[in-house]
Design an enzyme around this catalytic site. Sequence first.
Site, PDB file in Angstrom:
ATOM      1  N   GLU A 209     -10.367 -31.707  50.392  1.00  0.00           N
ATOM      2  CA  GLU A 209      -9.053 -31.200  49.979  1.00  0.00           C
ATOM      3  C   GLU A 209      -8.622 -30.201  51.048  1.00  0.00           C
ATOM      4  O   GLU A 209      -9.055 -29.049  51.038  1.00  0.00           O
ATOM      5  CB  GLU A 209      -9.159 -30.521  48.600  1.00  0.00           C
ATOM      6  CG  GLU A 209      -9.410 -31.481  47.467  1.00  0.00           C
ATOM      7  CD  GLU A 209      -8.189 -32.314  47.070  1.00  0.00           C
ATOM      8  OE1 GLU A 209      -7.065 -31.926  47.426  1.00  0.00           O
ATOM      9  OE2 GLU A 209      -8.379 -33.353  46.425  1.00  0.00           O
ATOM     10  N   CYS A 243      -2.023 -23.931  49.470  1.00  0.00           N
ATOM     11  CA  CYS A 243      -2.166 -25.094  50.357  1.00  0.00           C
ATOM     12  C   CYS A 243      -0.934 -25.990  50.343  1.00  0.00           C
ATOM     13  O   CYS A 243      -0.652 -26.657  51.332  1.00  0.00           O
ATOM     14  CB  CYS A 243      -3.403 -25.886  49.983  1.00  0.00           C
ATOM     15  SG  CYS A 243      -3.393 -26.404  48.269  1.00  0.00           S
TER      16      CYS A 243
HETATM   17  P1  NAD Z   1     -12.104 -22.556  55.766  1.00  0.00           P
HETATM   18  O1  NAD Z   1     -12.235 -24.014  55.880  1.00  0.00           O
HETATM   19  O2  NAD Z   1     -11.840 -21.808  57.013  1.00  0.00           O
HETATM   20  O3  NAD Z   1     -13.360 -21.939  55.070  1.00  0.00           O
HETATM   21  C1  NAD Z   1     -13.947 -22.557  53.930  1.00  0.00           C
HETATM   22  C2  NAD Z   1     -15.398 -22.207  53.851  1.00  0.00           C
HETATM   23  O4  NAD Z   1     -16.094 -22.894  54.867  1.00  0.00           O
HETATM   24  C3  NAD Z   1     -15.713 -20.743  54.064  1.00  0.00           C
HETATM   25  O5  NAD Z   1     -15.681 -20.116  52.808  1.00  0.00           O
HETATM   26  C4  NAD Z   1     -17.084 -20.771  54.690  1.00  0.00           C
HETATM   27  O6  NAD Z   1     -18.081 -20.588  53.715  1.00  0.00           O
HETATM   28  C5  NAD Z   1     -17.204 -22.147  55.265  1.00  0.00           C
HETATM   29  N1  NAD Z   1     -17.264 -22.147  56.732  1.00  0.00           N
HETATM   30  C6  NAD Z   1     -16.481 -21.458  57.592  1.00  0.00           C
HETATM   31  N2  NAD Z   1     -16.835 -21.736  58.856  1.00  0.00           N
HETATM   32  C7  NAD Z   1     -17.840 -22.611  58.791  1.00  0.00           C
HETATM   33  C8  NAD Z   1     -18.649 -23.265  59.760  1.00  0.00           C
HETATM   34  N3  NAD Z   1     -18.452 -23.084  61.061  1.00  0.00           N
HETATM   35  N4  NAD Z   1     -19.619 -24.090  59.332  1.00  0.00           N
HETATM   36  C9  NAD Z   1     -19.807 -24.314  58.022  1.00  0.00           C
HETATM   37  N5  NAD Z   1     -19.088 -23.714  57.071  1.00  0.00           N
HETATM   38  C10 NAD Z   1     -18.116 -22.882  57.439  1.00  0.00           C
HETATM   39  O7  NAD Z   1     -10.915 -22.505  54.769  1.00  0.00           O
HETATM   40  P2  NAD Z   1     -10.175 -21.334  54.086  1.00  0.00           P
HETATM   41  O8  NAD Z   1      -9.657 -20.343  55.089  1.00  0.00           O
HETATM   42  O9  NAD Z   1     -11.034 -20.844  52.981  1.00  0.00           O
HETATM   43  O10 NAD Z   1      -8.934 -22.127  53.458  1.00  0.00           O
HETATM   44  C11 NAD Z   1      -7.702 -22.264  54.091  1.00  0.00           C
HETATM   45  C12 NAD Z   1      -7.351 -23.723  54.236  1.00  0.00           C
HETATM   46  O11 NAD Z   1      -7.695 -24.425  53.068  1.00  0.00           O
HETATM   47  C13 NAD Z   1      -5.877 -23.972  54.443  1.00  0.00           C
HETATM   48  O12 NAD Z   1      -5.720 -24.924  55.433  1.00  0.00           O
HETATM   49  C14 NAD Z   1      -5.413 -24.521  53.109  1.00  0.00           C
HETATM   50  O13 NAD Z   1      -4.300 -25.339  53.192  1.00  0.00           O
HETATM   51  C15 NAD Z   1      -6.629 -25.259  52.673  1.00  0.00           C
HETATM   52  N6  NAD Z   1      -6.634 -25.395  51.230  1.00  0.00           N
HETATM   53  C16 NAD Z   1      -6.502 -26.621  50.685  1.00  0.00           C
HETATM   54  C17 NAD Z   1      -6.451 -26.771  49.316  1.00  0.00           C
HETATM   55  C18 NAD Z   1      -6.307 -28.108  48.669  1.00  0.00           C
HETATM   56  O14 NAD Z   1      -6.415 -28.181  47.451  1.00  0.00           O
HETATM   57  N7  NAD Z   1      -6.066 -29.173  49.405  1.00  0.00           N
HETATM   58  C19 NAD Z   1      -6.533 -25.663  48.498  1.00  0.00           C
HETATM   59  C20 NAD Z   1      -6.686 -24.419  49.094  1.00  0.00           C
HETATM   60  C21 NAD Z   1      -6.741 -24.286  50.466  1.00  0.00           C
END
Ligand code: NAD
Length: 494
Positions: A209, A243
């Site tokens: 997602e 999002c």
């Molecule tokens: P992110 O992908 O940057 O981080 C998510 C998680 O990934 C972090 O909490 C961390 O634990 C982990 N992570 C970070 N770096 C990593 C790495 N190098 N290796 C492994 N794991 C790692 O996302 P975010 O900043 O939490 O969310 C923002 C994004 O999420 C936006 O693009 C938004 O549109 C999207 N989003 C989508 C939905 C949906 O339902 N489609 C909902 C909310 C947010």
Amino acid sequence: MSFADVVQHLHTAFNSGKTRNVDFREKQLNSLLRMYEETHIEMARALASDLRKHKQEAYVMEIEFLMNDLRNTIFNLREWVKTEKPEKTLVNMMDGVFIYKDPYGVVLVMGAWNYPLQLSLAPVAAAIAAGNCVLIKPSEVAPASSKFIAETIPKYLDRDCYRVVEGGAKETSELLQQKFDYIFYTGSGRVGRIIHKACSANLTPCTLELGGKSPCYIDKTADIAISTKRILWGKFINAGQTCIAPDYILCSREVQDQFVKEAKLVLKEWYGENPKQSPDLCRIINQQHFQRLSNLIKGANVAIGGDMDSEDKYIAPTILTDVKPSDPVMQDEIFGPILPILIVENAYEAIKFINARDKALAMYIFSKNAKDRELIIANTSCGGICINDALGHFAVESLPFGGVGPSGMGSYHGKYGFDTFTHKKSCLLKDFNALGEKLASSRYPPYSDGKLSFLSTVLKKRQSFSIKFLPYILMFGIGVASTLMVKCFSEERV
Ligand code: NAD
């Protein structure tokens, strides 16, 4: 316990068959509902601590959303788990044809920070309903919500089958070394690619997602006053950290002027002279995101807002006009309270603009012109569309929610969530009766032209005939036959 031990423990629990029992699942789902009912004040408090989320937003967008989603799941569970008996073909007329609803096994659910309770727990409920064991990893970026989930879930859900681990990138990388049967991830495309790569190493099915830049097209036929309110609400709720927030507006210069004029009035009515004082505006989640967003405003053509306070992580609802595609604000998903407007002359130009970019998670069209709406829908691709409203499609439980391509893969919400965490296991059941074996024997060697001709006739797909009508045809046949018999019988008597 190491992550390897936790995951092993969950596999053992799954293999015990405990979660396959529908009564057990129902009990767990009811317990989760009780958790929401008993802890909603703590939930709202955690959301206020992480994002300064107002109680109204906390309840409407997260707590009550979760409760209603869960009530719907509990209400429909017995129906959803039923083994399906799909339509049969002529060849399988005498066989049993079934689709069993199989849980995948041990599922990893990784939530995001912007709706930190809803986005972690809604998929968990769907995974439980489908009969899986679940490992939950809330986002460390929303620490109060993560702590709430980690401390509260074990008090309500079976500890052998459902576990929570906390952590950030390091812990996520470690978790991805483990073998899961399904991974459900919500977050950015950047990390989505890392998750997808880890899944491919083990051929683990996954749902991603993700996000992206969701366009919003307004034409001059739209009711600008209503459209402005709906767009501003969808954009500035959660301080734009949504999002599916409208990322940017595409409209004519005439509509841009009307929109900005209207937006000034609406924002003043909603947030007062100084929006910073309003209790209704969320804050930016952390300094890193604050810095990223403040850089997008610098040097831009600010029509409304633009005020910032780094210490308070506050950014005013901001509207940028006459934005160019090459501007910094148009390079990545904004994910904050900044709304750029770009000029296009008509629906064709909007389509061209949208199709030159990644497929978005959501798309918004504000127009009374049904022809133009259909034109845009038919000629663009995105996760989901909402017409004359913002965010509304997210809350319709009968609609699948998910992206396409760079905005994600797979979907959930309502029955789609249950289906996401369910493997549809097909099954053909034959018996040993003599007639069936006689018919089947034509497939055995020695092969011959006669057998081939028979098989080709039987196997040929017939568009006009469906086996589901067979009982009606037989009943009709029996009806006609009995009428004829009665007629003959009475004629004989005469
Ligand atoms: P992110 O992908 O940057 O981080 C998510 C998680 O990934 C972090 O909490 C961390 O634990 C982990 N992570 C970070 N770096 C990593 C790495 N190098 N290796 C492994 N794991 C790692 O996302 P975010 O900043 O939490 O969310 C923002 C994004 O999420 C936006 O693009 C938004 O549109 C999207 N989003 C989508 C939905 C949906 O339902 N489609 C909902 C909310 C947010």
